[in-house]
Design an enzyme around this catalytic site. Sequence first.
Site, PDB file in Angstrom:
ATOM      1  N   ILE A   1       0.723  -1.241  -0.081  1.00  0.00           N
ATOM      2  CA  ILE A   1      -0.077   0.075  -0.031  1.00  0.00           C
ATOM      3  C   ILE A   1       0.624   1.235   0.071  1.00  0.00           C
ATOM      4  O   ILE A   1       1.971   1.194   0.610  1.00  0.00           O
ATOM      5  CB  ILE A   1      -0.960   0.044   1.238  1.00  0.00           C
ATOM      6  CG1 ILE A   1      -2.118   1.017   1.030  1.00  0.00           C
ATOM      7  CG2 ILE A   1      -0.290   0.300   2.481  1.00  0.00           C
ATOM      8  CD1 ILE A   1      -3.240   0.949   1.918  1.00  0.00           C
TER       9      ILE A   1
ATOM     10  N   GLY B   1       0.547  -5.372   1.067  1.00  0.00           N
ATOM     11  CA  GLY B   1      -0.786  -5.561   0.304  1.00  0.00           C
ATOM     12  C   GLY B   1      -0.709  -6.545  -0.983  1.00  0.00           C
ATOM     13  O   GLY B   1      -1.667  -7.025  -1.424  1.00  0.00           O
TER      14      GLY B   1
ATOM     15  N   ASP C   1      -1.608  -9.703   0.171  1.00  0.00           N
ATOM     16  CA  ASP C   1      -2.892  -9.792   0.492  1.00  0.00           C
ATOM     17  C   ASP C   1      -3.582  -9.995  -0.849  1.00  0.00           C
ATOM     18  O   ASP C   1      -4.621 -10.795  -1.079  1.00  0.00           O
ATOM     19  CB  ASP C   1      -3.483  -8.465   1.006  1.00  0.00           C
ATOM     20  CG  ASP C   1      -2.932  -7.952   2.170  1.00  0.00           C
ATOM     21  OD1 ASP C   1      -3.289  -8.873   3.229  1.00  0.00           O
ATOM     22  OD2 ASP C   1      -2.663  -6.829   2.598  1.00  0.00           O
TER      23      ASP C   1
ATOM     24  N   GLU D   1       3.271  -5.866   6.956  1.00  0.00           N
ATOM     25  CA  GLU D   1       2.812  -4.806   8.014  1.00  0.00           C
ATOM     26  C   GLU D   1       3.122  -4.819   9.339  1.00  0.00           C
ATOM     27  O   GLU D   1       3.186  -3.603   9.909  1.00  0.00           O
ATOM     28  CB  GLU D   1       1.309  -5.301   8.030  1.00  0.00           C
ATOM     29  CG  GLU D   1       0.528  -5.247   6.710  1.00  0.00           C
ATOM     30  CD  GLU D   1       0.577  -6.145   5.653  1.00  0.00           C
ATOM     31  OE1 GLU D   1      -0.078  -6.020   4.645  1.00  0.00           O
ATOM     32  OE2 GLU D   1       1.507  -7.073   5.802  1.00  0.00           O
TER      33      GLU D   1
END
Length: 275
Positions: free
Chosen positions: A69, A125, A128, A148
């Site tokens: 991100i 991300g 993810d 993260e």
Amino acid sequence: MENFRNLEIVQKSPNSPVFYLYLNRPSLRNALSHDFFTEFPKALWSLDQNPNVGVIILSGNGDHFCSGIDLKVLASMSKRVQSNDRGRTGERLRREIKGMQEALTAIERCRKPVIAAIHGACIGGGVDIITSCDIRFCTEDAFFSVKEVDLAITADLGTLQRLPSIVGYGNAMELALTGRRFLGAEAKELGLVSRVFASKDVMDEQVTAIAEGVAARSPLAVTGTKAVLLRSRDLTVDQGLDYVATWNSAVLLSDDLVEAISANAQKRKPFFAKL
């Protein structure tokens, strides 16, 4: 075909049922912007509804798949949810997170198989995203990190929910707590990817061939297999068997079944109607 700021849809060969969906911020290593979370589910929906699309290959333009991100998203989101009331701030933040989660879950909601073709960085991300995909492949030099924890964040877009069923609970816990980087060979060993390729060019060629093979199958069988596998993940064996029995009672007796049996008897390639 709709144009997007952060994504690019490409049909590399005319009349091919395989479409590429590229993360398209190469100068920023395909970091996920705020717009991405609006555009991504729209792009997947458009591909899902397009009868010419059989399989989607998800990849990244430039040297990397996805660096995670964009930190500017976190900063702007923090400002956007602020309120004098702590409760309302928390409720707004929860809605923001849920919206971003839904954007990635759109991969699972897409009826068509989504194959991740990973090169370079796949961080935060990016993990993810790929854990939501149906099949994953990577290059030898691809590297991964559940990053993260290094940003003082509990990963909240799907990795902690999906990774354990892919690589095992213990491996997922270790990767998520340490945030360490691991390469393609270890990703294969862990079961995160199905195959590792020597280069991006080789991967693109081979993954396209695999996708073409999947797309040549009955679209009812392909979409049904994806749907049943995803649903069975959250069911007991008995519940899963009941679910697939109900599914097949609705779609098994189809023109695709007749065509598959005829093609097998006549030793020819089957041809199925688009879905």
